[in-house]
Scaffold this motif. Structure first.
Motif, PDB file in Angstrom:
ATOM      1  N   GLU A  64       0.758  -1.111  -0.103  1.00 16.66           N
ATOM      2  CA  GLU A  64      -0.050  -0.145   0.033  1.00 16.66           C
ATOM      3  C   GLU A  64       0.860   1.312   0.022  1.00 16.66           C
ATOM      4  OE1 GLU A  64      -1.702  -3.516   1.577  1.00 16.66           O
ATOM      5  OE2 GLU A  64      -0.374  -2.300   2.311  1.00 16.66           O
ATOM      6  N   ILE A  65       2.105   1.192   0.942  1.00 15.12           N
ATOM      7  CA  ILE A  65       2.912   2.646   0.854  1.00 15.12           C
ATOM      8  C   ILE A  65       3.449   2.552  -0.673  1.00 15.12           C
ATOM      9  CG2 ILE A  65       4.801   3.485   1.910  1.00 15.12           C
ATOM     10  CD1 ILE A  65       2.243   3.203   3.801  1.00 15.12           C
ATOM     11  N   GLN A  66       4.165   1.248  -1.323  1.00 18.14           N
ATOM     12  CA  GLN A  66       4.722   1.350  -2.355  1.00 18.14           C
ATOM     13  C   GLN A  66       3.825   1.978  -3.415  1.00 18.14           C
ATOM     14  OE1 GLN A  66       6.740  -2.491  -3.445  1.00 18.14           O
ATOM     15  NE2 GLN A  66       6.882  -2.903  -1.344  1.00 18.14           N
ATOM     16  N   GLU A  67       2.493   1.796  -3.257  1.00 18.32           N
ATOM     17  CA  GLU A  67       1.757   2.154  -4.387  1.00 18.32           C
ATOM     18  C   GLU A  67       1.588   3.712  -4.179  1.00 18.32           C
ATOM     19  OE1 GLU A  67      -1.130   2.192  -7.127  1.00 18.32           O
ATOM     20  OE2 GLU A  67       0.005   0.511  -6.699  1.00 18.32           O
ATOM     21  N   ILE A  68       1.567   4.199  -2.987  1.00 15.33           N
ATOM     22  CA  ILE A  68       1.659   5.799  -2.983  1.00 15.33           C
ATOM     23  C   ILE A  68       2.871   6.607  -3.568  1.00 15.33           C
ATOM     24  CG2 ILE A  68       1.949   7.732  -1.276  1.00 15.33           C
ATOM     25  CD1 ILE A  68       0.104   6.001   0.692  1.00 15.33           C
ATOM     26  N   HIS A  69       4.037   5.702  -3.564  1.00 16.51           N
ATOM     27  CA  HIS A  69       5.387   6.360  -3.984  1.00 16.51           C
ATOM     28  C   HIS A  69       5.211   6.025  -5.624  1.00 16.51           C
ATOM     29  CE1 HIS A  69       7.486   7.092  -0.358  1.00 16.51           C
ATOM     30  NE2 HIS A  69       6.547   6.610   0.050  1.00 16.51           N
ATOM     31  N   ARG A  70       4.094   5.558  -6.168  1.00 12.95           N
ATOM     32  CA  ARG A  70       4.437   5.609  -7.575  1.00 12.95           C
ATOM     33  C   ARG A  70       4.021   6.955  -8.254  1.00 12.95           C
ATOM     34  NH1 ARG A  70       0.231   1.767  -9.782  1.00 12.95           N
ATOM     35  NH2 ARG A  70       0.908   2.835 -11.625  1.00 12.95           N
ATOM     36  N   TYR A  71       3.467   7.937  -7.378  1.00 14.81           N
ATOM     37  CA  TYR A  71       2.950   8.864  -7.726  1.00 14.81           C
ATOM     38  C   TYR A  71       3.788  10.106  -7.615  1.00 14.81           C
ATOM     39  CZ  TYR A  71      -1.119   6.120  -8.564  1.00 14.81           C
ATOM     40  OH  TYR A  71      -1.934   5.190  -9.087  1.00 14.81           O
ATOM     41  N   LYS A  72       3.691  11.260  -8.247  1.00 16.10           N
ATOM     42  CA  LYS A  72       4.453  12.492  -8.107  1.00 16.10           C
ATOM     43  C   LYS A  72       3.950  13.372  -7.123  1.00 16.10           C
ATOM     44  CE  LYS A  72       6.806  16.241 -10.771  1.00 16.10           C
ATOM     45  NZ  LYS A  72       6.819  16.850 -12.009  1.00 16.10           N
ATOM     46  N   LEU A  73       3.956  12.919  -5.646  1.00 16.63           N
ATOM     47  CA  LEU A  73       3.364  13.534  -4.940  1.00 16.63           C
ATOM     48  C   LEU A  73       4.012  14.114  -3.704  1.00 16.63           C
ATOM     49  CD1 LEU A  73       0.620  10.738  -4.104  1.00 16.63           C
ATOM     50  CD2 LEU A  73       0.055  13.002  -5.232  1.00 16.63           C
ATOM     51  N   PHE A  74       5.360  14.377  -3.909  1.00 20.66           N
ATOM     52  CA  PHE A  74       6.345  14.562  -2.755  1.00 20.66           C
ATOM     53  C   PHE A  74       6.923  15.896  -2.889  1.00 20.66           C
ATOM     54  CE2 PHE A  74       5.910   9.916  -3.496  1.00 20.66           C
ATOM     55  CZ  PHE A  74       5.675   9.655  -2.309  1.00 20.66           C
ATOM     56  N   GLY A  75       7.306  16.591  -1.788  1.00 23.85           N
ATOM     57  CA  GLY A  75       8.087  17.769  -1.642  1.00 23.85           C
ATOM     58  C   GLY A  75       7.437  18.643  -0.470  1.00 23.85           C
ATOM     59  N   ASP A  76       7.780  19.708  -0.111  1.00 25.40           N
ATOM     60  CA  ASP A  76       7.356  20.475   0.844  1.00 25.40           C
ATOM     61  C   ASP A  76       6.331  21.296   0.607  1.00 25.40           C
ATOM     62  OD1 ASP A  76       9.512  19.327   2.398  1.00 25.40           O
ATOM     63  OD2 ASP A  76      10.871  21.015   2.165  1.00 25.40           O
ATOM     64  N   ASP A  77       5.170  21.633   1.342  1.00 18.88           N
ATOM     65  CA  ASP A  77       4.417  22.486   1.207  1.00 18.88           C
ATOM     66  C   ASP A  77       3.495  22.654   0.162  1.00 18.88           C
ATOM     67  OD1 ASP A  77       6.007  24.425   3.444  1.00 18.88           O
ATOM     68  OD2 ASP A  77       7.400  24.653   1.922  1.00 18.88           O
ATOM     69  N   LEU A  78       2.759  21.409   0.067  1.00 16.07           N
ATOM     70  CA  LEU A  78       1.951  20.986  -0.941  1.00 16.07           C
ATOM     71  C   LEU A  78       0.737  20.464  -0.665  1.00 16.07           C
ATOM     72  CD1 LEU A  78       4.763  19.060  -3.423  1.00 16.07           C
ATOM     73  CD2 LEU A  78       3.977  21.601  -3.643  1.00 16.07           C
ATOM     74  N   LEU A  79       0.733  19.686   0.408  1.00 17.54           N
ATOM     75  CA  LEU A  79      -0.613  19.073   0.718  1.00 17.54           C
ATOM     76  C   LEU A  79      -1.147  19.543   2.297  1.00 17.54           C
ATOM     77  CD1 LEU A  79       0.641  15.672  -0.525  1.00 17.54           C
ATOM     78  CD2 LEU A  79      -0.952  16.997  -1.608  1.00 17.54           C
ATOM     79  N   ALA A  80      -2.182  19.056   2.263  1.00 19.19           N
ATOM     80  CA  ALA A  80      -2.915  19.209   3.820  1.00 19.19           C
ATOM     81  C   ALA A  80      -3.997  18.308   4.041  1.00 19.19           C
ATOM     82  CB  ALA A  80      -3.489  20.741   3.654  1.00 19.19           C
ATOM     83  N   ILE A  81      -4.013  18.035   5.307  1.00 15.60           N
ATOM     84  CA  ILE A  81      -5.238  17.265   5.791  1.00 15.60           C
ATOM     85  C   ILE A  81      -6.334  18.246   6.256  1.00 15.60           C
ATOM     86  CG2 ILE A  81      -5.741  15.321   7.354  1.00 15.60           C
ATOM     87  CD1 ILE A  81      -2.767  15.000   7.768  1.00 15.60           C
ATOM     88  N   PRO A  82      -7.482  17.942   5.866  1.00 16.88           N
ATOM     89  CA  PRO A  82      -8.541  18.938   6.088  1.00 16.88           C
ATOM     90  C   PRO A  82      -8.935  18.718   7.799  1.00 16.88           C
ATOM     91  CG  PRO A  82      -9.366  17.606   4.155  1.00 16.88           C
ATOM     92  CD  PRO A  82      -7.973  17.056   4.738  1.00 16.88           C
TER      93      PRO A  82
END
Length: 228
Positions: A44-62
């Motif tokens: 499940e974690i490996q699947e997440i790492h297939r996508y370009k989702l990484f870096g600082d100051d990009l995402l938030a949890i509502p």
């Protein structure tokens, strides 16, 4: 149904990771995890790492994921962990207190560690200072924020920013975009569209800096706009 099969089916039906990737693609990066470290993580974690989702100051949890039913709180910054050293630090500093079924998947505000319970498929979060409080740690490990499916579908591009008075850390100003509204220290400023919302948001941010406040955290696009 096994959790890994359920997770695979979920991505096939509606891929929230791909949708999120598209929203932040202008600034995001590919995972920097080594193949060796990645291979040791659950699928499940490996699947997440297939996508370009990484870096600082990009995402938030509502906020409603952290505080169920409460949409008045500010969202929490979040970033997926994609650094080999970070995984090593977690194992050396926290594994003694955290059962093996928990895997670190990210950080919030730089001081909160976000975990996946690989047995139950639930998301948990604890503050690094909680390690000295056995009861608090136990509470966080027993109490989930949500399940992985909901967590991934709720993640969104970061819009929250915080400016702090360097002479008095108790004085600060918070900014967040909520739809086409700008929320400034709890006050809602209505705008007619996304472009106007960003313009007003940036204007308020500049005024915070002009007052002498320091930028504590903010979305990457705002940092770029402010030259930070």
């Amino acid at each position: 149904m096994k959790f890994s099969k359920w997770f695979s089916d979920f991505l096939t039906m509606k891929n929230p990771l791909q949708q999120l990737e598209q929203k932040i693609s202008q600034w995001s990066e590919s995972s920097a995890l080594s193949k060796e470290t990645l291979s040791k993580l659950p699928v499940e974690i490996q699947e997440i790492h297939r996508y370009k989702l990484f870096g600082d100051d990009l995402l938030a949890i509502p906020a409603e994921v952290i505080f169920e039913g409460d949409e008045d709180e500010s969202e929490h910054t979040f970033q997926f962990t994609d650094d080999d050293e970070a995984f090593s630090i977690f194992e050396s500093e926290y594994r003694e207190l955290v059962p093996e079924k928990f895997i670190q998947i990210g950080m919030s505000f730089g001081t909160d560690i976000v975990l996946l319970d690989t047995k139950r498929g639930t998301i948990h979060k604890f503050h690094v200072a909680d390690v000295v409080d056995e009861e608090m740690m136990e509470y966080h490990l027993e109490t989930e924020l949500t399940d992985l499916k909901t967590f991934l579908s709720k993640l969104r591009p970061q819009s929250v920013a915080c400016f702090i008075d360097p002479k008095n850390a108790s004085k600060y100003e918070m900014l967040q975009i909520n739809g086409t509204n700008v929320v400034h220290d709890g006050d809602i400023i209505e705008t007619s569209n996304n472009e106007e919302a960003r313009s007003r948001y940036t204007e308020i941010a500049r005024k915070c800096l002009e007052k002498g406040y320091e930028l504590h955290y903010a979305p990457k696009w705002l940092k770029i706009s402010l030259g930070k």
